[in-house]
Motif scaffolding. Structure first.
Motif, PDB file in Angstrom:
ATOM      1  N   THR A   1       0.853  -1.066   0.010  1.00 22.98           N
ATOM      2  CA  THR A   1      -0.013   0.099  -0.167  1.00 22.98           C
ATOM      3  C   THR A   1       0.989   1.252   0.091  1.00 22.98           C
ATOM      4  O   THR A   1       2.094   1.234   0.744  1.00 22.98           O
ATOM      5  N   ILE A   2       0.703   2.170  -1.085  1.00 25.77           N
ATOM      6  CA  ILE A   2       1.275   3.545  -1.046  1.00 25.77           C
ATOM      7  C   ILE A   2       0.510   4.439  -0.537  1.00 25.77           C
ATOM      8  O   ILE A   2      -0.690   4.863  -0.743  1.00 25.77           O
ATOM      9  N   ILE A   3       1.407   5.357   0.657  1.00 25.89           N
ATOM     10  CA  ILE A   3       0.672   6.224   1.430  1.00 25.89           C
ATOM     11  C   ILE A   3       1.636   7.330   1.245  1.00 25.89           C
ATOM     12  O   ILE A   3       2.622   7.464   1.594  1.00 25.89           O
ATOM     13  N   ASP A   4       0.974   8.798   0.927  1.00 23.22           N
ATOM     14  CA  ASP A   4       1.705   9.727   0.709  1.00 23.22           C
ATOM     15  C   ASP A   4       1.767  10.616   2.080  1.00 23.22           C
ATOM     16  O   ASP A   4       0.647  11.365   2.488  1.00 23.22           O
ATOM     17  N   LEU A   5       2.869  10.833   2.726  1.00 16.28           N
ATOM     18  CA  LEU A   5       2.669  11.708   3.957  1.00 16.28           C
ATOM     19  C   LEU A   5       3.553  12.791   3.780  1.00 16.28           C
ATOM     20  O   LEU A   5       3.816  13.518   4.824  1.00 16.28           O
ATOM     21  N   SER A   6       3.556  13.292   2.669  1.00 13.90           N
ATOM     22  CA  SER A   6       4.559  14.556   2.261  1.00 13.90           C
ATOM     23  C   SER A   6       3.767  15.825   2.325  1.00 13.90           C
ATOM     24  O   SER A   6       4.216  16.960   2.585  1.00 13.90           O
ATOM     25  N   GLY A   7       2.345  15.728   2.416  1.00 12.68           N
ATOM     26  CA  GLY A   7       1.561  16.952   2.643  1.00 12.68           C
ATOM     27  C   GLY A   7       0.770  17.092   3.997  1.00 12.68           C
ATOM     28  O   GLY A   7       1.421  16.497   4.981  1.00 12.68           O
ATOM     29  N   PHE A   8      -0.023  17.860   3.991  1.00  8.16           N
ATOM     30  CA  PHE A   8      -0.725  18.160   5.334  1.00  8.16           C
ATOM     31  C   PHE A   8      -1.555  16.727   5.774  1.00  8.16           C
ATOM     32  O   PHE A   8      -1.887  16.505   6.855  1.00  8.16           O
ATOM     33  N   GLU A   9      -2.004  16.184   4.687  1.00  4.85           N
ATOM     34  CA  GLU A   9      -3.042  15.004   5.368  1.00  4.85           C
ATOM     35  C   GLU A   9      -2.377  13.709   4.473  1.00  4.85           C
ATOM     36  O   GLU A   9      -2.086  14.015   3.397  1.00  4.85           O
ATOM     37  N   PRO A  10      -2.515  12.614   5.196  1.00  3.00           N
ATOM     38  CA  PRO A  10      -2.019  11.400   4.258  1.00  3.00           C
ATOM     39  C   PRO A  10      -2.996  11.033   3.171  1.00  3.00           C
ATOM     40  O   PRO A  10      -4.143  11.324   3.129  1.00  3.00           O
ATOM     41  N   VAL A  11      -2.229  10.668   1.981  1.00  2.00           N
ATOM     42  CA  VAL A  11      -3.012  10.433   0.905  1.00  2.00           C
ATOM     43  C   VAL A  11      -2.638   9.075   0.429  1.00  2.00           C
ATOM     44  O   VAL A  11      -1.674   8.743   0.268  1.00  2.00           O
ATOM     45  N   VAL A  12      -3.888   8.064   0.265  1.00  2.00           N
ATOM     46  CA  VAL A  12      -3.506   6.990  -0.360  1.00  2.00           C
ATOM     47  C   VAL A  12      -3.394   6.848  -1.738  1.00  2.00           C
ATOM     48  O   VAL A  12      -4.334   7.218  -2.586  1.00  2.00           O
ATOM     49  N   VAL A  13      -2.066   6.473  -2.180  1.00  2.00           N
ATOM     50  CA  VAL A  13      -1.733   6.499  -3.630  1.00  2.00           C
ATOM     51  C   VAL A  13      -2.103   5.098  -4.426  1.00  2.00           C
ATOM     52  O   VAL A  13      -2.665   5.279  -5.472  1.00  2.00           O
ATOM     53  N   ARG A  14      -1.988   4.257  -3.640  1.00  2.00           N
ATOM     54  CA  ARG A  14      -2.287   2.629  -4.217  1.00  2.00           C
ATOM     55  C   ARG A  14      -2.829   1.848  -2.833  1.00  2.00           C
ATOM     56  O   ARG A  14      -2.011   1.807  -1.786  1.00  2.00           O
ATOM     57  N   GLU A  15      -3.714   1.327  -2.861  1.00  2.00           N
ATOM     58  CA  GLU A  15      -4.199   0.304  -1.998  1.00  2.00           C
ATOM     59  C   GLU A  15      -3.839  -1.092  -2.268  1.00  2.00           C
ATOM     60  O   GLU A  15      -4.075  -1.506  -3.419  1.00  2.00           O
ATOM     61  N   GLY A  16      -2.816  -1.582  -1.386  1.00  2.00           N
ATOM     62  CA  GLY A  16      -2.275  -3.046  -1.577  1.00  2.00           C
ATOM     63  C   GLY A  16      -2.458  -3.750  -0.478  1.00  2.00           C
ATOM     64  O   GLY A  16      -3.601  -4.103  -0.003  1.00  2.00           O
TER      65      GLY A  16
END
Length: 206
Positions: free
Chosen positions: A184-199
């Motif tokens: 699962t890819i999660i982007d934590l580089s912004g203000f809120e976590p963004v799920v890029v790919r659910e694995g």
């Protein structure tokens, strides 16, 4: 032709791990098990090895979005900017595990990745690859080995992987059957976590 090396995850053999580390230090490419799919990787500090992977993948090295396999959270802080408390809590809950986290990179990134503002970080729940990274002393670059066969997006059988990759890499680890679901890819580089790919990794950690 590549070496084919059997390593048991429940008790990785020290001599075998050292053999893998030697291959990496000499600029070799390895295929190794993770807690998701088998990965293709090299020592993050070896420019020639990084170029070889880019060539295999058919991409320019500076455009590559590979993740770094780290040993633990302190290892991660070598390559990413100061992590805030909420991000740290997510990482602590999730790792080691089947996740790739996108985090803001810092100035210590290898020169090939200097232009990147973010970096993907993995700490897989797999004793073989963690032991390799620990003894190597720095992360390995990781990219998954896609299969051309669309039904089988990822190869899971180490012997079949070896057959296919033996002339492209220097060592293939047989760590048992792999999974065929990616992280699962999660982007934590912004203000809120963004799920890029659910694995494979559950989203309950957020």
């Amino acid at each position: 032709m590549a070496q084919f090396l059997k390593i048991y995850e429940d008790k990785p053999n020290e001599g075998a791990i050292k053999k893998v580390v030697e291959v990496l230090k000499n600029g070799g490419l390895i295929i190794y098990p993770t807690d998701t799919v088998y990965g293709l990787g090299c020592d993050i500090t070896n420019s020639k090895a990084l170029e070889r992977i880019a060539k295999i993948k058919g991409i320019k090295l500076e455009k590559a979005n590979w993740s770094f396999v780290c040993y633990d959270l302190s290892n991660i802080s070598d390559y990413v900017r100061q992590i805030d408390t909420s991000t740290f809590k997510i990482l602590k809950r999730a790792l080691p595990g089947p996740y790739t986290f996108i985090l803001p990179g810092n100035n210590s990134l290898p020169k090939e990745f200097k232009k990147k503002t973010t970096v993907g970080i993995r700490v897989p729940d797999n004793a073989i690859v963690l032991e390799i990274v620990k003894i190597l002393g720095n992360p390995i670059v990781s990219t998954s080995i896609h299969d051309e066969d669309e039904v089988l997006e990822y190869s899971t059988d180490p012997e079949l992987i070896f057959e296919k990759w033996q002339n492209l890499v220097d060592l293939v680890i047989d760590g048992g059957y792999g999974d065929n679901v990616a992280s699962t890819i999660i982007d934590l580089s912004g203000f809120e976590p963004v799920v890029v790919r659910e694995g494979k990794g559950s989203l309950d950690i957020l």
